[in-house]
Design a protein around this motif. Structure first.
Motif, mmCIF file in Angstrom:
data_model
loop_
_atom_site.group_PDB
_atom_site.id
_atom_site.type_symbol
_atom_site.label_atom_id
_atom_site.label_comp_id
_atom_site.label_asym_id
_atom_site.label_seq_id
_atom_site.Cartn_x
_atom_site.Cartn_y
_atom_site.Cartn_z
ATOM 1 N N MET A 162 15.835 -0.302 -0.530
ATOM 2 C CA MET A 162 15.112 -1.466 -1.023
ATOM 3 C C MET A 162 13.653 -1.096 -1.303
ATOM 4 O O MET A 162 13.122 -0.128 -0.752
ATOM 5 C CB MET A 162 15.209 -2.626 -0.023
ATOM 6 C CG MET A 162 14.518 -2.398 1.304
ATOM 7 S SD MET A 162 14.735 -3.754 2.504
ATOM 8 C CE MET A 162 16.392 -3.431 3.110
ATOM 9 N N LYS A 163 13.017 -1.860 -2.182
ATOM 10 C CA LYS A 163 11.597 -1.683 -2.474
ATOM 11 C C LYS A 163 10.801 -2.652 -1.595
ATOM 12 O O LYS A 163 11.048 -3.860 -1.622
ATOM 13 C CB LYS A 163 11.318 -1.955 -3.950
ATOM 14 C CG LYS A 163 11.957 -0.961 -4.902
ATOM 15 C CD LYS A 163 11.616 -1.299 -6.353
ATOM 16 C CE LYS A 163 12.250 -0.322 -7.310
ATOM 17 N NZ LYS A 163 11.945 -0.661 -8.724
ATOM 18 N N ILE A 164 9.880 -2.088 -0.825
ATOM 19 C CA ILE A 164 9.082 -2.878 0.108
ATOM 20 C C ILE A 164 7.619 -2.778 -0.310
ATOM 21 O O ILE A 164 7.082 -1.674 -0.467
ATOM 22 C CB ILE A 164 9.251 -2.372 1.546
ATOM 23 C CG1 ILE A 164 10.719 -2.426 1.972
ATOM 24 C CG2 ILE A 164 8.383 -3.186 2.513
ATOM 25 C CD1 ILE A 164 11.018 -1.698 3.275
ATOM 26 N N PHE A 165 6.973 -3.909 -0.505
ATOM 27 C CA PHE A 165 5.552 -3.952 -0.846
ATOM 28 C C PHE A 165 4.818 -4.630 0.300
ATOM 29 O O PHE A 165 5.097 -5.791 0.627
ATOM 30 C CB PHE A 165 5.323 -4.722 -2.149
ATOM 31 C CG PHE A 165 3.943 -4.556 -2.723
ATOM 32 C CD1 PHE A 165 3.739 -3.748 -3.827
ATOM 33 C CD2 PHE A 165 2.849 -5.200 -2.158
ATOM 34 C CE1 PHE A 165 2.462 -3.576 -4.370
ATOM 35 C CE2 PHE A 165 1.579 -5.046 -2.683
ATOM 36 C CZ PHE A 165 1.383 -4.221 -3.798
ATOM 37 N N ALA A 166 3.879 -3.918 0.925
ATOM 38 C CA ALA A 166 3.183 -4.440 2.099
ATOM 39 C C ALA A 166 1.687 -4.551 1.846
ATOM 40 O O ALA A 166 1.069 -3.638 1.271
ATOM 41 C CB ALA A 166 3.425 -3.531 3.299
ATOM 42 N N PHE A 167 1.110 -5.667 2.261
ATOM 43 C CA PHE A 167 -0.337 -5.847 2.311
ATOM 44 C C PHE A 167 -0.769 -5.697 3.772
ATOM 45 O O PHE A 167 -0.244 -6.388 4.654
ATOM 46 C CB PHE A 167 -0.742 -7.242 1.829
ATOM 47 C CG PHE A 167 -0.549 -7.487 0.361
ATOM 48 C CD1 PHE A 167 -1.547 -7.159 -0.553
ATOM 49 C CD2 PHE A 167 0.624 -8.056 -0.117
ATOM 50 C CE1 PHE A 167 -1.385 -7.399 -1.904
ATOM 51 C CE2 PHE A 167 0.797 -8.300 -1.472
ATOM 52 C CZ PHE A 167 -0.210 -7.972 -2.373
ATOM 53 N N GLY A 168 -1.728 -4.799 4.039
ATOM 54 C CA GLY A 168 -2.197 -4.607 5.407
ATOM 55 C C GLY A 168 -3.643 -4.160 5.440
ATOM 56 O O GLY A 168 -4.260 -3.899 4.397
ATOM 57 N N SER A 169 -4.195 -4.050 6.637
ATOM 58 C CA SER A 169 -5.610 -3.691 6.790
ATOM 59 C C SER A 169 -5.884 -2.294 6.268
ATOM 60 O O SER A 169 -6.769 -2.083 5.435
ATOM 61 C CB SER A 169 -6.040 -3.820 8.248
ATOM 62 O OG SER A 169 -5.179 -3.063 9.093
ATOM 63 N N SER A 170 -5.150 -1.301 6.760
ATOM 64 C CA SER A 170 -5.264 0.067 6.244
ATOM 65 C C SER A 170 -4.202 0.942 6.881
ATOM 66 O O SER A 170 -3.977 0.877 8.090
ATOM 67 C CB SER A 170 -6.648 0.674 6.529
ATOM 68 O OG SER A 170 -6.728 1.996 6.021
ATOM 69 N N ILE A 171 -3.582 1.769 6.056
ATOM 70 C CA ILE A 171 -2.671 2.780 6.585
ATOM 71 C C ILE A 171 -3.340 4.148 6.579
ATOM 72 O O ILE A 171 -2.947 5.044 7.315
ATOM 73 C CB ILE A 171 -1.344 2.808 5.790
ATOM 74 C CG1 ILE A 171 -0.235 3.491 6.611
ATOM 75 C CG2 ILE A 171 -1.523 3.464 4.420
ATOM 76 C CD1 ILE A 171 1.160 3.302 6.054
ATOM 77 N N VAL A 172 -4.389 4.314 5.776
ATOM 78 C CA VAL A 172 -5.022 5.629 5.643
ATOM 79 C C VAL A 172 -6.200 5.837 6.584
ATOM 80 O O VAL A 172 -6.683 6.957 6.739
ATOM 81 C CB VAL A 172 -5.483 5.885 4.188
ATOM 82 C CG1 VAL A 172 -4.315 5.794 3.227
ATOM 83 C CG2 VAL A 172 -6.600 4.927 3.777
ATOM 84 N N SER A 173 -6.667 4.765 7.234
ATOM 85 C CA SER A 173 -7.836 4.883 8.104
ATOM 86 C C SER A 173 -7.621 4.116 9.404
ATOM 87 O O SER A 173 -7.196 2.960 9.395
ATOM 88 C CB SER A 173 -9.081 4.330 7.398
ATOM 89 O OG SER A 173 -10.202 4.333 8.270
#
Length: 359
Positions: free
Chosen positions: A1-12
């Protein structure tokens, strides 16, 4: 499935305690064959303090708050599952409302990384925007949970509720050689937050006062102007890539939950599982549900007061700490990996899609 997530940060991980959780869950969802897009705002200086980890398991999008929301929501509309994480810090209310406009056949989920705070906010204000829109979401997922959170969310109108706990990624959280520059008897890593500070003062700083012959290490943002005992060394923000070195260089590592998390219980934070991965003895503050995860006395040591910390230092020599740390490590690998958490999240999303197909 294609999952689109809005979040604070995954890279920092800078002022972003959810980073490790996001990474573990989405890395292993990707390994289960799902396509992940993670959208995060350019905010709070996080893009200037990106961690050096490999994020190739997600399509990482950095957007300008408010300006780029239309474009991000349009992309989200192409997904099978849309996730709005709590506590992004900018445009939260707008996203929580407008994400529902993109529903179509997609499952819309709210994934809460601070359920006690969200629940308290909804109870305090009957006109809270998310309280009004939340029953339209297909499900609520939380990073902690337990009976109280489930009861509260369902009573407030959630269609479905799933607890997806923090976990251990053995590829990220693992034993490394001791770093003599970080050697100490007790280490604590945690940002200075209003509803944790009093607990840190009692369990960590007062314990250091009572054990002047022991060495204590304090990491995290915000403690620079805090008065601390002379046997406490403050090292500031510790990037996630350095957590193993800190955890493996301490005789014991301390976990101190925020007061709201401790009160609701069933909310083991990421640092608990990071320490399990390192195989170091954990001193854990007391809260309901900790014994559902690890066995007090043999896999972790539970402390309620500064005196308990001092007693643990006196009663457990190096050999005893190693035994407890090894048992802690084994239990984490057996029951608490992010591979297991990802399977649980996948099942939650599949439930939502099945229910939506019936509408």
């Amino acid at each position: 499935m294609k999952i689109f997530a809005f979040g604070s940060s995954i890279v920092s991980s800078y002022w972003n305690g959810a980073a490790t959780y996001y990474r573990g869950c989405y890395k292993y969802l990707s390994r289960r064959g799902h396509q992940i897009t993670f959208a995060e705002p350019d905010a709070y200086g996080r893009q200037q303090r990106r961690d050096s980890d490999d994020f190739s398991y997600v399509r990482s999008l950095v957007y300008q708050p408010e300006i780029d929301l239309d474009a991000m929501l349009k992309l989200a509309g192409e997904a099978d599952v849309i996730v709005k994480h709590s506590g992004i810090g900018v445009d939260d209310e707008t996203l929580e409302r407008r994400i529902l406009e993109r529903q179509g056949s997609a499952a819309i989920t709210f994934w809460d990384v601070d359920a006690p705070a969200t629940i308290a906010r909804m109870h305090a204000d009957g006109n809270d925007a998310f309280r009004i829109s939340m029953p339209q979401y297909d499900a609520v997922l939380t990073y902690g949970g337990g009976p109280w959170c489930r009861e509260q969310y369902l009573a407030l109108g959630a269609r479905a509720y799933f607890s997806i706990y923090n976990g251990l990624d053995p590829e990220t959280h693992h034993p490394v050689p001791l770093d003599v520059s970080l050697r100490c008897d007790v280490a604590f890593l945690g940002n200075r937050l209003p509803d944790r500070e009093a607990r840190v003062e009692e369990l960590f700083l007062r314990a250091a006062d009572l054990a002047p012959e022991s060495s204590f290490l304090l990491g995290g943002e915000g403690w620079g102007d805090k008065q601390i005992p002379p046997n406490v060394r403050y090292i500031g923000h510790v990037p996630t890539a350095d957590h193993n070195r800190v955890n493996c260089s301490a005789g014991m590592v301390m976990n101190i939950n925020r007061a709201s998390m401790a009160s609701s219980g069933f909310s083991p934070p990421t640092r608990v599982f990071e320490v399990a991965g390192a195989g170091t003895c954990l001193l854990c503050d007391d809260w309901p549900g900790i014994d559902d995860c690890f066995k007090p006395g043999s896999e972790i040591l539970v402390v309620k007061t500064a005196e308990d910390v001092v007693r643990a230092l006196a009663e457990h020599d190096d050999a005893s700490r190693r035994r407890i740390g090894e048992a802690f490590h084994s239990r984490g690998l057996r029951d608490h990996t992010y591979a297991q958490r990802a399977a649980q999240a996948e099942a939650a999303f599949e439930h939502c899609l099945r229910e939506r197909a019936l509408v």
